[in-house]
Design an enzyme around this catalytic site. Sequence first.
Site, PDB file in Angstrom:
ATOM      1  N   HIS A 101       4.987   5.699   2.215  1.00 55.20           N
ATOM      2  CA  HIS A 101       5.113   6.974   2.939  1.00 55.20           C
ATOM      3  C   HIS A 101       6.165   6.856   4.055  1.00 55.20           C
ATOM      4  O   HIS A 101       6.890   7.798   4.339  1.00 55.20           O
ATOM      5  CB  HIS A 101       3.774   7.385   3.572  1.00 55.20           C
ATOM      6  CG  HIS A 101       2.731   7.869   2.594  1.00 55.20           C
ATOM      7  ND1 HIS A 101       3.026   8.489   1.403  1.00 55.20           N
ATOM      8  CD2 HIS A 101       1.366   7.838   2.650  1.00 55.20           C
ATOM      9  CE1 HIS A 101       1.911   8.800   0.767  1.00 55.20           C
ATOM     10  NE2 HIS A 101       0.888   8.413   1.507  1.00 55.20           N
ATOM     11  N   SER A 155       0.759   3.701   1.896  1.00 50.28           N
ATOM     12  CA  SER A 155       1.111   4.115   3.266  1.00 50.28           C
ATOM     13  C   SER A 155       2.451   3.518   3.686  1.00 50.28           C
ATOM     14  O   SER A 155       3.225   4.156   4.406  1.00 50.28           O
ATOM     15  CB  SER A 155       0.019   3.706   4.261  1.00 50.28           C
ATOM     16  OG  SER A 155      -1.219   4.264   3.885  1.00 50.28           O
ATOM     17  N   CYS A 174      -6.717  -3.587   4.086  1.00 46.90           N
ATOM     18  CA  CYS A 174      -6.530  -2.135   3.973  1.00 46.90           C
ATOM     19  C   CYS A 174      -7.202  -1.568   2.726  1.00 46.90           C
ATOM     20  O   CYS A 174      -8.263  -0.991   2.804  1.00 46.90           O
ATOM     21  CB  CYS A 174      -5.065  -1.712   4.018  1.00 46.90           C
ATOM     22  SG  CYS A 174      -4.920   0.093   3.847  1.00 46.90           S
ATOM     23  N   CYS A 231       0.858  -1.191   0.000  1.00 42.79           N
ATOM     24  CA  CYS A 231       0.000   0.000   0.000  1.00 42.79           C
ATOM     25  C   CYS A 231       0.898   1.246   0.000  1.00 42.79           C
ATOM     26  O   CYS A 231       2.028   1.215   0.485  1.00 42.79           O
ATOM     27  CB  CYS A 231      -0.868  -0.030   1.261  1.00 42.79           C
ATOM     28  SG  CYS A 231      -1.864   1.436   1.548  1.00 42.79           S
ATOM     29  N   HIS A 244       0.798  -3.739   6.227  1.00 49.88           N
ATOM     30  CA  HIS A 244      -0.406  -3.629   7.051  1.00 49.88           C
ATOM     31  C   HIS A 244      -1.650  -4.110   6.305  1.00 49.88           C
ATOM     32  O   HIS A 244      -2.764  -3.726   6.672  1.00 49.88           O
ATOM     33  CB  HIS A 244      -0.584  -2.173   7.502  1.00 49.88           C
ATOM     34  CG  HIS A 244      -0.802  -1.243   6.359  1.00 49.88           C
ATOM     35  ND1 HIS A 244       0.230  -0.805   5.566  1.00 49.88           N
ATOM     36  CD2 HIS A 244      -1.929  -0.716   5.842  1.00 49.88           C
ATOM     37  CE1 HIS A 244      -0.259  -0.041   4.609  1.00 49.88           C
ATOM     38  NE2 HIS A 244      -1.573   0.033   4.749  1.00 49.88           N
TER      39      HIS A 244
HETATM   40  P1  PAD Z   1      -1.323   4.888  -5.040  1.00 50.02           P
HETATM   41  O1  PAD Z   1       0.027   5.462  -5.056  1.00 50.02           O
HETATM   42  O2  PAD Z   1      -1.535   3.541  -5.636  1.00 50.02           O
HETATM   43  O3  PAD Z   1      -2.359   5.897  -5.738  1.00 50.02           O
HETATM   44  C1  PAD Z   1      -2.236   7.296  -5.683  1.00 50.02           C
HETATM   45  C2  PAD Z   1      -2.638   7.855  -7.034  1.00 50.02           C
HETATM   46  O4  PAD Z   1      -2.615   9.277  -6.959  1.00 50.02           O
HETATM   47  C3  PAD Z   1      -1.687   7.455  -8.173  1.00 50.02           C
HETATM   48  O5  PAD Z   1      -2.426   6.862  -9.220  1.00 50.02           O
HETATM   49  C4  PAD Z   1      -1.039   8.771  -8.592  1.00 50.02           C
HETATM   50  O6  PAD Z   1      -0.769   8.838  -9.983  1.00 50.02           O
HETATM   51  C5  PAD Z   1      -2.119   9.779  -8.196  1.00 50.02           C
HETATM   52  N1  PAD Z   1      -1.623  11.139  -8.014  1.00 50.02           N
HETATM   53  C6  PAD Z   1      -0.421  11.553  -7.582  1.00 50.02           C
HETATM   54  N2  PAD Z   1      -0.356  12.904  -7.559  1.00 50.02           N
HETATM   55  C7  PAD Z   1      -1.563  13.349  -7.987  1.00 50.02           C
HETATM   56  C8  PAD Z   1      -2.108  14.654  -8.197  1.00 50.02           C
HETATM   57  N3  PAD Z   1      -1.403  15.749  -7.922  1.00 50.02           N
HETATM   58  N4  PAD Z   1      -3.382  14.733  -8.652  1.00 50.02           N
HETATM   59  C9  PAD Z   1      -4.101  13.624  -8.926  1.00 50.02           C
HETATM   60  N5  PAD Z   1      -3.632  12.367  -8.752  1.00 50.02           N
HETATM   61  C10 PAD Z   1      -2.371  12.239  -8.297  1.00 50.02           C
HETATM   62  O7  PAD Z   1      -1.770   4.907  -3.496  1.00 50.02           O
HETATM   63  P2  PAD Z   1      -2.930   4.086  -2.715  1.00 50.02           P
HETATM   64  O8  PAD Z   1      -4.142   3.994  -3.557  1.00 50.02           O
HETATM   65  O9  PAD Z   1      -2.324   2.852  -2.126  1.00 50.02           O
HETATM   66  O10 PAD Z   1      -3.169   5.077  -1.482  1.00 50.02           O
HETATM   67  C11 PAD Z   1      -3.680   6.389  -1.720  1.00 50.02           C
HETATM   68  C12 PAD Z   1      -3.557   7.246  -0.468  1.00 50.02           C
HETATM   69  O11 PAD Z   1      -4.402   6.713   0.555  1.00 50.02           O
HETATM   70  C13 PAD Z   1      -2.149   7.269   0.133  1.00 50.02           C
HETATM   71  O12 PAD Z   1      -1.871   8.563   0.641  1.00 50.02           O
HETATM   72  C14 PAD Z   1      -2.250   6.285   1.273  1.00 50.02           C
HETATM   73  O13 PAD Z   1      -1.292   6.528   2.274  1.00 50.02           O
HETATM   74  C15 PAD Z   1      -3.661   6.570   1.742  1.00 50.02           C
HETATM   75  C16 PAD Z   1      -4.270   5.501   2.574  1.00 50.02           C
HETATM   76  N6  PAD Z   1      -5.064   5.866   3.620  1.00 50.02           N
HETATM   77  C17 PAD Z   1      -5.666   4.954   4.381  1.00 50.02           C
HETATM   78  C18 PAD Z   1      -6.579   5.401   5.454  1.00 50.02           C
HETATM   79  O14 PAD Z   1      -7.007   4.584   6.265  1.00 50.02           O
HETATM   80  N7  PAD Z   1      -6.940   6.676   5.473  1.00 50.02           N
HETATM   81  C19 PAD Z   1      -5.488   3.602   4.143  1.00 50.02           C
HETATM   82  C20 PAD Z   1      -4.724   3.226   3.056  1.00 50.02           C
HETATM   83  C21 PAD Z   1      -4.099   4.171   2.279  1.00 50.02           C
HETATM   84 ZN    ZN Z   2      -2.857   0.792   3.487  1.00 52.57          ZN
END
Ligand code: PAD
Ligand code: ZN
Length: 374
Positions: free
Chosen positions: A52, A49, A174, A47, A68
């Site tokens: 990050h 995260s 997740c 993921c 996770h």
């Molecule tokens: P990912 O990297 O697969 O997807 C992120 C997407 O955003 C990619 O397709 C990028 O191309 C796109 N992107 C980047 N910059 C921009 C921009 N400026 N404008 C538009 N699009 C853009 O990540 P993911 O889907 O695994 O996770 C996405 C986010 O969610 C990430 O920050 C992660 O840490 C967070 C998350 N939060 C939780 C929670 O519980 N809140 C859980 C899991 C993931």
């Molecule tokens: Zn996650």
Amino acid sequence: MATAGKVIRCRAAVLWGPNQPLSVEEVEVAPPKEKEVRIKILAAGICRSDDHVIKGAMASKYPVILGHEAAGVVESVGEGVTIVKPGDKVIPLFLPQCRKCSTCLSPEGNLCILSDVTGRGVLGDGSTRFRCRGQPVYHFMGISTFSEFTVVGESAVAPIQAAAPPEKVCLIGCGFSTGYGAAVKTGKVTPGSTCIVFGLGGVGLAVIMGCKAAGAARIIGVDINKDKFAKAMAVGATECLSPLDSQQPVSEVLSERTGGGADFTFEVVGRLDTMVDALASCHMNYGCSVMVGAPPSTQKLSFDPMMLLTGRTWKGCVFGGWKSQDDVPKLVTDFMAKKFDLDTLITHILPFEKIQEGFELLTSGQSIRTVLTF
Ligand code: PAD
Ligand code: ZN
């Protein structure tokens, strides 16, 4: 099992410091203490995260074992554990459910007080169960799934049905649940509504799936990587756009396209600028914007408060608002009943030792979810 009560030596991916490669090496995993469970991991998703933490954007102590989003089988349990027994198939919960804190007792909340969102990196007694090269290794979000074996608190594990395929249902730990829940539980997307999803990675696609399941009429996907559009359309987006295609601010483009702003917008990138763009892109009076992307832990946001004064609602959620131990087994049952699909989210399956390659696929924008098998 023969290993119960003993230290297990196995492979894990250790992150020794920010911006370093993951190092797959032998670690020692201590037996579970009272009210703890030791799990043999069968499959784990990668993921953003986790990335990050590698980039130093999310707080953590080092060395740490990340991961996770996984499924596994219980190897042994500590004293007093009642929720699972050795041999049970399980999903470890990065967001636990202790059933005692004010959040767990509230019918609405899910951010249990035992959640390690600040990067403490230890289990309930303040110590770690991992050692590598003679030193303690910290836990990530209480579950550290990039390891053949891990130890978690009893409140951080959910038993799931034995027939569930680990290499798919790991995403319920997740990515899928976070996105889907952000739409159906936190945003409470309504039938016929217009939704905008910023970020079309694994979590963003799951938001689209949730918006579609909730009956949204129009779902606009936004990403700077146009390679993500085909999958977004496949899971339910009705149109997609890249902010890079226009000189105009993306919120203005979207406001024009939706006749004054969407009913619901979702930020699923984890950037401060897209968080504000998502807020500005929902209707100025009755729009609701949900923050899903994890913000960089040291940065602060600045925005025009008029955006809220006029009536917009700004929300956020961790793990899609689900009460993890109650809801994860139900989500697995729904998956087994074919109520939603996880295959579209999985673009790569790699053996655990190729974990570094899995992260390169994510950071180069080539993968949605890579699942590591053990
Ligand atoms: P990912 O990297 O697969 O997807 C992120 C997407 O955003 C990619 O397709 C990028 O191309 C796109 N992107 C980047 N910059 C921009 C921009 N400026 N404008 C538009 N699009 C853009 O990540 P993911 O889907 O695994 O996770 C996405 C986010 O969610 C990430 O920050 C992660 O840490 C967070 C998350 N939060 C939780 C929670 O519980 N809140 C859980 C899991 C993931
Ligand atoms: Zn996650």
